[in-house]
Design a protein around this motif. Structure first.
Motif, PDB file in Angstrom:
ATOM      1  N   HIS B  14       8.572  -7.933  -4.091  1.00  0.00           N
ATOM      2  CA  HIS B  14       7.267  -7.607  -4.641  1.00  0.00           C
ATOM      3  C   HIS B  14       7.389  -7.086  -6.069  1.00  0.00           C
ATOM      4  CE1 HIS B  14       8.831  -3.748  -3.114  1.00  0.00           C
ATOM      5  NE2 HIS B  14       8.194  -3.239  -4.160  1.00  0.00           N
ATOM      6  N   THR B  16       5.212  -4.145  -8.524  1.00  0.00           N
ATOM      7  CA  THR B  16       4.168  -3.115  -8.488  1.00  0.00           C
ATOM      8  C   THR B  16       3.619  -2.889  -9.889  1.00  0.00           C
ATOM      9  OG1 THR B  16       5.099  -2.033  -6.565  1.00  0.00           O
ATOM     10  CG2 THR B  16       3.665  -0.697  -7.954  1.00  0.00           C
ATOM     11  N   THR B  33       0.398  -3.432  -5.603  1.00  0.00           N
ATOM     12  CA  THR B  33       1.650  -4.118  -5.272  1.00  0.00           C
ATOM     13  C   THR B  33       1.317  -5.534  -4.835  1.00  0.00           C
ATOM     14  OG1 THR B  33       2.776  -2.091  -4.630  1.00  0.00           O
ATOM     15  CG2 THR B  33       3.634  -4.137  -3.712  1.00  0.00           C
ATOM     16  N   SER B 104       1.727  -6.817   0.210  1.00  0.00           N
ATOM     17  CA  SER B 104       0.804  -6.535  -0.889  1.00  0.00           C
ATOM     18  C   SER B 104      -0.061  -5.329  -0.521  1.00  0.00           C
ATOM     19  CB  SER B 104      -0.086  -7.751  -1.182  1.00  0.00           C
ATOM     20  OG  SER B 104       0.681  -8.774  -1.773  1.00  0.00           O
ATOM     21  N   THR B 105      -0.662  -4.723  -1.535  1.00  0.00           N
ATOM     22  CA  THR B 105      -1.531  -3.585  -1.294  1.00  0.00           C
ATOM     23  C   THR B 105      -2.638  -3.959  -0.310  1.00  0.00           C
ATOM     24  OG1 THR B 105      -1.092  -2.743  -3.496  1.00  0.00           O
ATOM     25  CG2 THR B 105      -3.065  -1.905  -2.398  1.00  0.00           C
ATOM     26  N   SER B 109      -1.184   0.114   3.300  1.00  0.00           N
ATOM     27  CA  SER B 109      -0.513   0.833   2.215  1.00  0.00           C
ATOM     28  C   SER B 109      -0.904   2.303   2.256  1.00  0.00           C
ATOM     29  CB  SER B 109      -0.927   0.257   0.861  1.00  0.00           C
ATOM     30  OG  SER B 109      -0.784  -1.140   0.850  1.00  0.00           O
TER      31      SER B 109
END
Lengths: 212, 385
Positions: B14, B16, B33, B104-105, B109
């Motif tokens: 990933h 960020t 992210t 991913s966010t 999260s």
């Protein structure tokens, strides 16, 4: 799917027909080919003339073949889909051997000359002497190499003659910039100055039109 | 069917963005992210990148086994060396969507550094927010123009949103089995799924991480309901018909309706129970809501064509004849809107009885169409063979 779709278009002898049509189209122009089949003409115009050529085709098998060959072709129908294009989106709109098979030929021509500056139209000539002779001699619907389907199953629901087409262009106020008549193999016939002779001896006709 | 959260904490590759992302709803995520995977090699000019947008419950593991399920990549028959999306030629990129649960966010999260997850409080995201997050990723990779953006179903929605929002960053767009908005019927099916999740005693107001018991039954029912919409009546009949599957031996004594079951029941139950091991309920709510709110025309005063005015992107729209979730007519409407702005558009309906899921399955005509369109576009883009 396609097997249930009505068969709309006559078989095309595109290889010869397309040379005549391509001869009427300026290099680097924007072209829409209605009833483009597998995209042979648009590929030809793209490769030899650098045209931005696109197609519409009703037979999904042909559409898939064209797109899989990298040609910009969409599934659509001359009667239904032209209305969605903006005015003057193309320099040329081509309708090859399809006019006689559409539901509303006059409306299709109007749309062609709305979305395009010029229209290139080819159609099989119902005024050819062999057609006339068969009807006169047998009293039955003609069956020739060009008109080769029985009346009850032909997709060609709006046959016309060279003179009929001149007449329609005059009524609609279209300027015939160029025209020619040819035999079925696409060879140009030598009657270009004499519509009546062309109407008798031409098996297909090709017109380049623009709005007046 | 008591189940604990088995979505293993996997370290997905990933990037960020500490500056975060401001969403359509007005909320700014403090940090963004984006988890992603790539295949193939980016050329020196950075012109051969293809972004693949994934569907609702899929992920960035397009062409390699999923680290969660171990199953092959969801498009490994389409993306790879010599395949329609040829990784010998193109640099292929796929990111887990914003709001997803694969790195991913999203609702899983932490809301604050080291704190509890967002859960149900994760702000509503839109398809356009997902696309903005992907745009960040492409910028991070130094790609100013994607050669192509390709996706099916919700992925197709993202493709259209990319073309509408970043027209100069998309040379070619391939929305597959998609539409310019989510229909009332589709919203209705999503709502059944959401209500099933809410009705699960283990839902716990969305804070199920506190007990470690996930709303597995609700999520499974949501998946079963949705899965029906991905198939077609013909496909179900062909695969299962009215065949009965014998009950397990222990149940043999229990004669009656609930001993034996139809094969289609067993299939759906399997679909439901495997789904809960790989997907987060709060993500499911977040993403289904994003799809429901998707309506490109509404973003442009109700005029779909206006969304694409002046576009130079080359489009290839693909639908499937037996897809009733995103029927051909909705694809045709997109094609016609594109005609309305004289866009370069190819439009193909692939004949199949496999329903919406056809875009994931072996459909030779579709694969040929995709390969041919991409190679035609590569020629126009001046990409070397």
């Amino acid at each position: 799917m396609s097997k249930h779709d009505p068969v709309r278009y006559v078989a095309k002898n595109m290889r010869l027909d397309l040379a005549l049509i391509a001869g009427m189209i300026e290099p680097r122009s924007r072209v829409l080919d209605i009833g483009c089949g597998d995209g042979m003409l648009i590929e030809h115009l793209f490769r030899t003339k650098g045209c931005d050529a696109r197609g519409i085709e009703i037979d999904m098998t042909e559409v898939t073949r064209a797109v899989a060959h990298g040609m910009p072709v969409m599934h659509g129908d001359a009667d239904q889909d032209l209305a969605h294009y903006p005015d003057a989106a193309f320099d040329y709109v081509v309708l090859s051997r399809t006019l006689q098979a559409v539901e509303r030929p006059r409306e299709v021509l109007r749309q062609m000359l709305r979305i395009g500056t010029r229209a290139v139209v080819s159609f099989p000539n119902f005024g050819h002497w062999r057609v006339r002779w068969q009807l006169l001699r047998t009293g039955r619907m003609p069956m020739t190499a060009t008109w080769d389907r029985a009346w009850y199953e032909t997709p060609n629901i709006h046959p016309c003659t060279v003179r009929d087409f001149f007449d329609l262009c005059a009524r609609e106020g279209y300027v015939v910039e160029r025209w020619l008549a040819a035999d079925d193999a696409g060879r140009r016939a030598p009657w270009r100055r004499f519509p009546r002779l062309a109407n008798l001896f031409g098996e297909q006709a090709l017109f380049l039109l623009r709005r007046a | 069917m008591d189940q604990t959260d088995t979505l293993a904490e996997i370290d997905h590759s990933h990037v960020t963005f500490p500056e975060g992302l401001t969403l359509d709803c007005g909320v700014t995520l403090p940090e963004l992210t984006v988890a992603y995977r790539t295949y193939g090699t980016l050329n020196a000019e950075r012109t051969n990148a293809i972004l693949i947008c994934h569907a609702l419950t899929l992920d960035q593991y397009v062409a390699e086994p999923s680290p969660v399920t171990g199953k092959p990549g969801w498009w490994d028959s389409v993306v790879g060396p010599g395949l329609p999306i040829d990784t010998d030629r193109f640099f292929v990129l796929c990111a887990n969507v914003l709001g997803g649960c694969m790195g991913s966010t999203g609702p899983r999260s932490p809301r604050t550094e080291g704190g509890e997850p967002w859960g149900i409080d994760f702000p509503p995201v839109t398809i356009r927010d997902m696309v903005r997050a992907q745009k960040r990723l492409t910028e991070h990779l130094g790609i100013t123009r994607l050669f192509a953006v390709i996706g099916g179903s919700m992925g197709g929605m993202q493709v259209l949103e990319w073309a509408a929002t970043y027209p100069d960053a998309v040379f070619a767009a391939v929305p597959v089995a998609a539409a310019s908005y989510h229909s009332a019927q589709n919203i209705a099916f999503h709502e059944v799924g959401r209500q099933a999740i809410f009705a699960d005693p283990d839902w716990q107001g969305g804070q199920y991480w506190r007990t470690g018991r996930i709303p597995a039954r609700g999520l499974a029912v949501a998946r079963m309901c949705a899965h029906i919409t991905y198939l077609s009546e013909q496909a179900l009949t062909r695969k299962f018909g009215r065949r009965i599957q014998a009950a397990p031996k222990a149940a043999e004594e229990a004669i009656g309706l609930f001993g034996d079951m139809f094969e289609v029941q067993s299939y759906l139950r399997h679909q439901g129970s495997t789904f809960v091991n790989r997907f987060d309920a709060n993500s499911y709510l977040t993403i289904t809501r994003a799809m429901d709110y998707f309506d490109i025309a509404a973003e442009h005063e109700g005029d779909l064509a206006a969304a694409f005015r002046g576009t130079r992107t080359r489009f290839c729209i693909v639908s499937f004849s037996s897809d009733w979730l995103f029927p051909t007519e909705e694809s045709r409407a997109v094609a016609r809107a594109l005609n309305g702005v004289a866009a370069n558009v190819s439009f193909v309906e692939i004949a199949t009885d496999k329903g919406h899921d056809a875009f994931l399955l072996d459909e030779p005509d579709f694969h040929r169409t995709l390969a041919g369109f991409l190679s035609g576009c590569a020629e126009h883009a001046g990409l070397a063979e």
